[in-house]
Design an enzyme around this catalytic site. Structure first.
Site, short mmCIF file in Angstrom:
data_model
loop_
_atom_site.label_atom_id
_atom_site.label_comp_id
_atom_site.label_asym_id
_atom_site.label_seq_id
_atom_site.Cartn_x
_atom_site.Cartn_y
_atom_site.Cartn_z
N HIS A 4 0.82 -1.21 0.00
CA HIS A 4 0.00 0.00 0.00
C HIS A 4 0.86 1.26 0.00
O HIS A 4 0.35 2.35 -0.28
CB HIS A 4 -0.90 -0.01 1.24
CG HIS A 4 -2.33 0.31 0.96
ND1 HIS A 4 -2.90 0.32 -0.30
CD2 HIS A 4 -3.35 0.66 1.82
CE1 HIS A 4 -4.18 0.65 -0.21
NE2 HIS A 4 -4.48 0.86 1.05
N ASN A 39 -7.10 6.20 3.99
CA ASN A 39 -8.52 6.47 3.81
C ASN A 39 -8.88 7.94 3.87
O ASN A 39 -9.98 8.33 3.46
CB ASN A 39 -9.34 5.72 4.87
CG ASN A 39 -9.28 4.22 4.67
OD1 ASN A 39 -8.62 3.71 3.79
ND2 ASN A 39 -9.99 3.51 5.53
N ASP A 58 -0.93 2.38 -5.44
CA ASP A 58 -0.92 0.94 -5.70
C ASP A 58 -2.20 0.55 -6.42
O ASP A 58 -3.25 1.14 -6.21
CB ASP A 58 -0.79 0.16 -4.39
CG ASP A 58 -1.91 0.48 -3.41
OD1 ASP A 58 -2.05 1.65 -3.03
OD2 ASP A 58 -2.66 -0.44 -3.04
N ASN A 74 -9.49 3.25 -1.45
CA ASN A 74 -10.00 4.24 -0.51
C ASN A 74 -9.24 5.56 -0.57
O ASN A 74 -9.81 6.63 -0.33
CB ASN A 74 -9.95 3.69 0.91
CG ASN A 74 -10.96 2.58 1.13
OD1 ASN A 74 -12.00 2.53 0.48
ND2 ASN A 74 -10.64 1.65 2.03
#
Length: 215
Positions: A22, A77, A102, A123
Site C-alpha cells: 500500500h 482512507n 498501488d 480508498n
C-alpha cells in the site's frame, strides 16, 4: 515560486507500514528525493507543513518550473484531506495533480497512466475525489496484483512485497520516477507520452491468474 503541479505518493505513515504494498506511492516519492539529493544541480526544498503531510518543492528533468511533491500522513482512507489542503493553499487545480498509488487490477511489475476515471475500490483515491470534488486528476498506477484468495485484500495491501517482488521493485520505482516529467510535457501531449513509456514496461511474473488489467 512557479508551481506547475502537485505530485502525491499515497501510503500510510509509520514504520509498521513502510515496506508494504500500500506504500508504493511513498516509495516512488522517496526515489525522486534520493535522485535529487545525488544531483546538486537539481532543486529540492523542504517546505513548512503541518503534521498531516510532508511537502517539498522540487525540479524535474526537462520540465520548467517547480513541482510540489507530497506524502500525506492522514492514513490512506483520508488522503484527500491533505491533497485538498495543499491544492487550496497553493492554487493547484485538480488537472495538475498527479497521484501515485498501488493498483490491484494490475499485476506486479506493470505500470499504467490515466486521467480521471473511477476509484476501483481504492480508498485513497475515493477520498481524493471526494475532497477535490473532481475525479479528473492524473494517476500513475503501480501494479501490486491481487491476493491469491478472495477476501484477503486488507492483509494483501498491508503486507510487504514478496522476496521475488522485492528483487524487481527497484526497477519499478525507477521507471515510475523517470516517467513523472512526461506527465507535464508542454503542448498537451504529456499523458500520451507517459502512457507510451509506462505501458511498455513489464517485469511482471508469468501468472495467468494475476493478469487482470483495468485500462
Amino acid at each position: 515560486m512557479d508551481i506547475k503541479g502537485l505530485i502525491v505518493g499515497l501510503g500510510n505513515p509509520g514504520e509498521a507500514y513502510r515496506d508494504t504494498r500500500h506504500n508504493v506511492g511513498f516509495m516512488v516519492v522517496d526515489a525522486v528525493l534520493d535522485e535529487i539529493a545525488a544531483k546538486p544541480y537539481r532543486r529540492q526544498t523542504k517546505l513548512p507543513s503541518p503534521a498531516e503531510f510532508d511537502l517539498w518543492a522540487v525540479s524535474l528533468p526537462r520540465v520548467r518550473g517547480d513541482f510540489l511533491l507530497a506524502k500525506p500522513y492522514t492514513y490512506m482512507n483520508l488522503s484527500g484531506r491533505a491533497v485538498a489542503r495543499i491544492c487550496m493553499e497553493n492554487g493547484v487545480k485538480p488537472e495538475n495533480v498527479l497521484v501515485i498509488h498501488d493498483e490491484m487490477d494490475l499485476p506486479f511489475g506493470r505500470l499504467k497512466a490515466k486521467l480521471g476515471g473511477g476509484t476501483a475500490g481504492h480508498n485513497g483515491l475515493a477520498s481524493i475525489v471526494s475532497e477535490l470534488g473532481s475525479e479528473r486528476f492524473l494517476r500513475l498506477r503501480v501494479g501490486i496484483g491481487r491476493p491469491p484468495e478472495r477476501g484477503q485484500v486488507t492483509e494483501w495491501v498491508l503486507a510487504p512485497f514478496s522476496s521475488e517482488e522485492a528483487q524487481r521493485l527497484p526497477d519499478v520505482l525507477v521507471t515510475a520516477r523517470d516517467a513523472l516529467p512526461l506527465f507535464f510535457t508542454p503542448g498537451g501531449k504529456g499523458l500520451s507520452q507517459a502512457q507510451q513509456a509506462l505501458h511498455a514496461f513489464d517485469v511482471s511474473f508469468s501468472d495467468p491468474d494475476n493478469e487482470k488489467s483495468s485500462e
